[in-house]
Design an enzyme around this catalytic site. Structure first.
Site, PDB file in Angstrom:
ATOM      1  N   HIS A 125      -2.098   1.080   7.211  1.00 37.04           N
ATOM      2  CA  HIS A 125      -2.386   1.118   5.776  1.00 37.04           C
ATOM      3  C   HIS A 125      -2.178   2.534   5.245  1.00 37.04           C
ATOM      4  O   HIS A 125      -2.565   3.510   5.892  1.00 37.04           O
ATOM      5  CB  HIS A 125      -3.836   0.677   5.538  1.00 37.04           C
ATOM      6  CG  HIS A 125      -4.219   0.511   4.101  1.00 37.04           C
ATOM      7  ND1 HIS A 125      -3.520  -0.276   3.214  1.00 37.04           N
ATOM      8  CD2 HIS A 125      -5.244   1.033   3.376  1.00 37.04           C
ATOM      9  CE1 HIS A 125      -4.100  -0.240   2.031  1.00 37.04           C
ATOM     10  NE2 HIS A 125      -5.148   0.555   2.103  1.00 37.04           N
ATOM     11  N   ASN A 155      -8.062   4.483  -2.474  1.00 31.82           N
ATOM     12  CA  ASN A 155      -7.469   3.282  -1.907  1.00 31.82           C
ATOM     13  C   ASN A 155      -6.783   2.487  -3.018  1.00 31.82           C
ATOM     14  O   ASN A 155      -6.840   2.858  -4.199  1.00 31.82           O
ATOM     15  CB  ASN A 155      -8.551   2.445  -1.210  1.00 31.82           C
ATOM     16  CG  ASN A 155      -7.989   1.484  -0.194  1.00 31.82           C
ATOM     17  OD1 ASN A 155      -6.783   1.409   0.014  1.00 31.82           O
ATOM     18  ND2 ASN A 155      -8.856   0.729   0.447  1.00 31.82           N
ATOM     19  N   CYS A 159       0.817  -1.216   0.000  1.00 35.00           N
ATOM     20  CA  CYS A 159       0.000   0.000   0.000  1.00 35.00           C
ATOM     21  C   CYS A 159       0.850   1.265   0.000  1.00 35.00           C
ATOM     22  O   CYS A 159       0.526   2.244  -0.674  1.00 35.00           O
ATOM     23  CB  CYS A 159      -0.945  -0.003   1.195  1.00 35.00           C
ATOM     24  SG  CYS A 159      -0.114   0.149   2.787  1.00 35.00           S
TER      25      CYS A 159
END
Length: 487
Positions: A407, A428, A115
């Protein structure tokens, strides 16, 4: 048994609880001495056990509760999170944003912990899409991830070499051996990888099965690295010099390079590439090295971005450095300034209103209704269903390991009521099937509670705060809660 009696029994049980530390043992089985805080706890006192009286109180409590049957019937057949979604919050949710930032299609890290890398590349995309009039564009995460993995293997082996004088049960060595080959990372790792290896477009080195799903590879290489650690320590015990040990390390890294090539493909030293604009104009085919591509096609000075945290478990207004929080062995560890939330938010808002994305780290698993992508405190009323109070302060959640940044994503817009944020638009990297076509909606009170880190360009940072980066950092150990690699 009365409710008061039950409460007394439960209170007595709580007071009898004690902390525990297992004794240290040498390889020959000898018990080693512990410092006072780590000495074994004597459990021979029966006052701390679960007694029959205690169990009777528990049974009476459950039997007297009229909610026991309906809650048991519901929970045994359903997910607690599904049962506790606050429908009022969902129906009141408005998916519009007053200040969105345009970008390309949503990316997908799949079953990998990349991520931080996806988010790092995603803050660069809007500028490139606009400058070159592109409908879409992605950097090769696989290319950069290859080098990240090789560098992390080297960093682990260097960590073993630099702790040869320590016992195997030393906390630093235990920390190294726990996760020798992680996927997770931080912004400083994006900067160091780009500086050393450049960038390439995604279609030059696309994802493979193993860059998209890293569990199998990580298991193989982690085992190999632990074996290599044992070998290096054995060679040291035989009296080998550091130069000889580093020679052995090179051979170990050669094996890992080969294994990475098998799983990811070998990164190109040079490549030919061209692009098509939105109006179907085809650029000239050119040959690049990864570094020349970065300089010519991107040309952004990543060093102008400054990393800030807002973590009440550490003092505000200070510069911090987390030991070993890097992937390149000769680079600097992650360094950040810790500021109050209102300070961090004001800088982030300024950058968003300038139509510049913001890389950030948060605890995305907290109070997240995944079906719709809503991040909002109270969206799951778990405590109300189970009859418990789960409330903790942000500082308590950090200090007691209940929350940390897990994250990395990108802020791509804000919805303002006057000059106050109501919610934030989040890009995202879980594909377009998650959330609202790949986007999450973060309410401002969730921002306060679960956002920990944000990347701000120096031009949006007040001079007095910028000056904090010139100070001497407080060094935090690698097991500090703020280390946790973003995944």
């Amino acid at each position: 048994m009365t409710c008061r009696r039950i409460a007394c029994v439960l209170a007595a049980a709580a007071l009898a609880a004690a902390s525990w530390c297992a004794p240290l043992r040498a390889a020959d089985g000898r018990t080693l001495s512990c410092p006072p805080s780590r000495r074994p706890v004597d459990f021979s006192d029966s006052a701390g056990r679960i007694s029959e009286e205690m169990l009777a109180a528990f049974r009476a409590m459950v039997a007297a509760d009229p909610r026991t049957a309906p809650v048991t019937n519901a929970v045994t057949r359903n997910s607690v999170k599904d049962l506790t979604v606050d429908l009022r919050m969902v129906t009141a949710h408005d998916g519009a944003f007053s200040h969105p930032i345009k970008t390309g299609s949503v990316t997908d890290q799949r079953a990998s912990g990349r991520c931080w890398l996806f988010a790092g590349f995603n803050i660069l995309r809007p500028r490139i899409l606009k400058q070159y009039n592109l409908a879409d564009f992605e950097f090769s995460q696989n290319y950069s991830f290859f080098w990240d993995k090789l560098e992390k293997a080297n960093l682990f082996l260097e960590g073993i070499l630099r702790t040869l004088d320590r016992r195997l049960d030393d906390r630093h060595i235990a920390w190294l051996l726990k996760t020798p080959f992680p996927d997770g990372g931080q912004w400083n790792m994006v900067v160091d990888l780009v500086a050393r290896y450049g960038l390439v477009p995604r279609d030059v080195m696309p994802d493979t099965k193993h860059s998209s799903g890293t569990a199998e590879l990580n298991g193989i290489v982690s085992l190999l690295l632990r074996k290599n650690a044992a070998r290096l320590r054995a060679l040291n015990a035989e009296g080998k010099s550091l130069e000889e040990l580093r020679g052995a390390k090179v051979a170990m890294l050669a094996d890992i390079y080969r294994i990475l090539c098998y799983h990811f493909g070998e990164p190109p030293a040079a490549f030919s590439w061209r692009y098509k604009s939105k109006d179907d104009k085809l650029s000239e085919m050119k040959t690049y090295t990864p570094k020349s591509f970065y300089r010519e096609f991107v040309g952004v000075d990543l060093g102008e971005y400054l990393l800030f945290y807002s973590c009440p478990a550490h003092a505000f207004g200070r510069l911090y450095r987390i030991e070993f929080d890097r992937d390149v062995s000769d680079a600097k560890d992650m360094t950040f300034v810790n500021v109050p939330m209102e300070t961090l938010k004001s800088m982030v808002l300024k950058q968003i209103l300038a139509e510049e994305p913001v890389w950030f780290g948060s605890d995305v698993g907290q109070e997240h209704f995944r079906d719709s992508g809503i991040l909002r405190p109270g969206i799951h009323a778990i405590g109300a269903l189970l009859g418990i109070d789960l409330g903790m302060t942000k500082a308590e959640r950090v200090l007691y390991r209940a929350s940390n940044p897990t994250h990395a994503m990108v802020l791509m817009g804000v919805d303002l009521a006057g000059d106050k944020p109501v919610k934030w638009r989040v890009e995202n990297s879980w594909g377009a099937q998650r959330g609202d076509k790949g986007y999450l909606m973060m309410y401002d009170d969730w921002f306060d509670e679960y956002l920990y880190a944000a990347l701000v360009h120096a031009k949006h940072v007040p001079e007095d705060i910028k000056a904090l980066f010139d100070g001497e950092p407080v060094v935090l150990p690698p097991w500090d809660p703020m280390y946790d690699g973003l995944r």
